[in-house]
Design a protein around this motif. Structure first.
Motif, short mmCIF file in Angstrom:
data_model
loop_
_atom_site.label_atom_id
_atom_site.label_comp_id
_atom_site.label_asym_id
_atom_site.label_seq_id
_atom_site.Cartn_x
_atom_site.Cartn_y
_atom_site.Cartn_z
N GLU A 60 0.85 -1.18 0.00
CA GLU A 60 0.00 0.00 0.00
C GLU A 60 0.88 1.24 0.00
N ASP A 62 0.89 5.34 0.66
CA ASP A 62 0.12 6.35 1.38
C ASP A 62 0.62 7.75 1.07
N HIS A 66 -3.12 10.34 4.35
CA HIS A 66 -3.15 9.18 5.25
C HIS A 66 -2.65 9.51 6.65
N ASP A 73 -6.50 3.26 8.48
CA ASP A 73 -5.51 2.41 7.82
C ASP A 73 -5.11 1.22 8.70
N THR A 77 -5.49 -2.63 7.70
CA THR A 77 -4.35 -3.55 7.75
C THR A 77 -4.67 -4.77 8.60
N ARG A 89 3.44 -0.98 4.02
CA ARG A 89 2.99 0.39 3.72
C ARG A 89 4.20 1.28 3.52
#
Length: 126
Positions: A60, A62, A66, A73, A77, A89
Motif C-alpha cells: 500500500e 500512502d 493518510h 488504515d 491492515t 505500507r
C-alpha cells in the motif's frame, strides 16, 4: 455492489498517482523476482494498491492524506492480515525519492514468503 468495486478499481488504475506509476513500472510483468503483482485489486471489501497473490503480500502507498487516517488504515491492515496477507505500507515520498530501498523491502518480503524452489517429495521430509 461487486460491479461498483470493479468500476472503482478500473478508475484507480487509470488515475494512478506518480508514486503508484513508478512502483508499478518495477512490479509489472514479473520484473521483481519473477513474482506476479496485480494493481488496484479487490480483496474483501477493499481495493489494495498492489498484491502478489503467490506471496500473500499487499503493498500500500500512502500520501499525505493518510496522516489523518492512521486509525482507519490500521483497521484496514488488521482486516487484511486476518485474511493471511502481509501488508507493507510506504509513503509516496519514499517511493519517489528512494525507490531502490522500497524495492529491497518488497523483494525481501516476497523471498520470505516464497516456498523452497525444490521441495522434498512427500515422505522424504525430515
Amino acid at each position: 455492489m461487486k460491479r461498483m468495486h470493479v468500476d472503482r478499481a478500473r478508475g484507480l488504475r487509470r488515475n494512478m498517482t506518480d508514486a503508484e506509476q513508478l512502483l508499478w513500472r518495477h512490479l509489472r510483468n514479473r520484473h521483481l523476482t519473477g513474482s506476479k503483482f496485480r494493481r488496484q485489486h479487490e480483496i474483501d471489501r477493499y481495493i489494495v494498491d498492489f498484491v502478489c497473490p503467490e506471496a500473500n503480500l499487499i503493498v500500500e502507498l500512502d500520501g499525505g492524506q493518510h496522516a489523518e487516517m492512521m486509525a482507519v488504515d490500521a483497521d484496514r491492515t488488521r482486516r487484511l492480515e486476518s485474511l493471511d496477507y502481509r501488508v507493507l505500507r510506504f509513503w509516496n515520498n519514499d517511493v519517489l525519492m528512494n525507490i531502490e530501498a522500497v524495492l529491497e523491502v518488497i523483494l525481501e518480503a516476497v523471498a520470505r514468503a516464497a516456498p523452497h524452489p525444490s521441495p522434498l517429495p512427500r515422505g522424504e521430509r525430515e
